[in-house]
Write a protein that holds these residues in place. Structure first.
Motif, mmCIF file in Angstrom:
data_model
loop_
_atom_site.group_PDB
_atom_site.id
_atom_site.type_symbol
_atom_site.label_atom_id
_atom_site.label_comp_id
_atom_site.label_asym_id
_atom_site.label_seq_id
_atom_site.Cartn_x
_atom_site.Cartn_y
_atom_site.Cartn_z
ATOM 1 N N CYS A 197 52.803 19.817 62.334
ATOM 2 C CA CYS A 197 53.075 19.652 60.899
ATOM 3 C C CYS A 197 53.524 20.965 60.271
ATOM 4 O O CYS A 197 54.353 20.969 59.355
ATOM 5 C CB CYS A 197 51.832 19.129 60.186
ATOM 6 N N LEU B 31 56.735 19.994 58.312
ATOM 7 C CA LEU B 31 56.515 19.745 56.886
ATOM 8 C C LEU B 31 57.401 20.609 55.983
ATOM 9 O O LEU B 31 57.971 20.094 55.009
ATOM 10 C CB LEU B 31 55.038 19.930 56.546
ATOM 11 N N VAL C 202 59.928 19.116 53.060
ATOM 12 C CA VAL C 202 59.835 19.526 51.654
ATOM 13 C C VAL C 202 61.143 20.153 51.184
ATOM 14 O O VAL C 202 61.659 19.819 50.108
ATOM 15 C CB VAL C 202 58.660 20.507 51.464
ATOM 16 N N ALA D 267 56.358 25.220 46.702
ATOM 17 C CA ALA D 267 56.226 23.830 47.143
ATOM 18 C C ALA D 267 55.840 23.757 48.617
ATOM 19 O O ALA D 267 55.008 22.928 49.016
ATOM 20 C CB ALA D 267 57.539 23.085 46.898
ATOM 21 N N VAL D 268 56.440 24.616 49.432
ATOM 22 C CA VAL D 268 56.097 24.645 50.856
ATOM 23 C C VAL D 268 54.643 25.066 51.042
ATOM 24 O O VAL D 268 53.887 24.446 51.803
ATOM 25 C CB VAL D 268 57.045 25.589 51.620
ATOM 26 N N SER E 274 52.258 22.256 49.940
ATOM 27 C CA SER E 274 52.194 21.148 50.894
ATOM 28 C C SER E 274 51.346 21.511 52.105
ATOM 29 O O SER E 274 50.540 20.702 52.583
ATOM 30 C CB SER E 274 53.606 20.742 51.331
ATOM 31 N N LEU F 48 47.623 21.657 51.026
ATOM 32 C CA LEU F 48 47.059 20.309 50.917
ATOM 33 C C LEU F 48 46.767 19.724 52.297
ATOM 34 O O LEU F 48 45.717 19.101 52.514
ATOM 35 C CB LEU F 48 48.019 19.400 50.154
ATOM 36 N N LEU F 49 47.686 19.939 53.227
ATOM 37 C CA LEU F 49 47.470 19.446 54.583
ATOM 38 C C LEU F 49 46.255 20.117 55.217
ATOM 39 O O LEU F 49 45.435 19.459 55.870
ATOM 40 C CB LEU F 49 48.717 19.699 55.431
#
Length: 208
Positions: free
Chosen positions: A74, A78, A82, A171-172, A175, A178-179
């Motif tokens: 991920c 990910l 994004v 944003a990266v 994300s 959060l993961l």
């Protein structure tokens, strides 16, 4: 007119990496803007992920190792998801293939930056290298360099202003955070930040 270098080929990719790694936007032209260029940049990362994951599972075949293996995948994919979504939103889809190819290739520079810091530390303050603080310094420099590279390549690769490039970096990071939070909350409660803190000297007690 000065002829433009043809993108592709390991020699050109290496030149592009070294130029972008020093903040030279001309390095971008050494990367292709095609799906093949993206897959070529992704291939060594997936190969390393497979080999590392298989070795980890062979050494410790448990749920935590499996979660760590999936999380590392991920970590690769990910940011691409994004940034592709943001590129579409900002009308930069046509530039995304070159951007992500350059981003994936130049990401290999961060470990060498960390190695350089470790070598300087070994020469100038070898005792510090064996402490938790030494590990934090090395990781911190590598992380800061990676953040700067993410911002710089987004700015030049997607033709963004500085503010939008910072938004992309945020944003990266969000994300991935959060993961990481999800993996920590759900069984087997793998905490990725422990791996970050552990390299390379965090296992030793601080020297006083």
């Amino acid at each position: 007119m000065t002829p433009q270098p043809a993108p592709g080929g390991f020699g050109n990719i290496l030149r592009g990496m070294l130029l972008l790694g020093r903040g030279r936007l001309t390095g971008l032209v050494y990367f292709g803007n095609t799906a093949d260029a993206v897959l070529t940049a992704l291939a060594p990362r997936i190969a390393l992920w497979l080999v590392g994951g298989l070795l980890t599972m062979a050494h410790a075949p448990d749920a935590t190792s499996a979660t760590r293996w999936l999380f590392s995948l991920c970590m690769i994919l990910l940011p691409a998801i994004v940034t592709h979504a943001l590129a579409q939103r900002w009308g930069r889809s046509a530039l995304w293939c070159r951007y992500i190819a350059a981003a994936w290739w130049t990401d290999w520079l961060s470990p060498f930056v960390m190695l350089g810091v470790a070598l300087l530390m070994a020469l100038g303050a070898p005792a510090l290298l064996e402490t938790t603080y030494g590990g934090l310094i090395i990781n911190g420099v590598g992380f800061a360099y990676s953040l700067w590279m993410t911002w710089f390549i987004a700015r030049v690769g997607l033709a963004l202003g500085g503010g939008r490039a910072m938004l992309l970096v945020g944003a990266v990071l969000l994300s991935l955070t959060l993961l990481a939070g999800i993996t920590a909350l759900l069984p087997p409660h793998y905490m990725p930040w422990h791996d970050f803190m552990a390299l390379p000297g965090a296992s030793s007690a601080p020297h006083h």
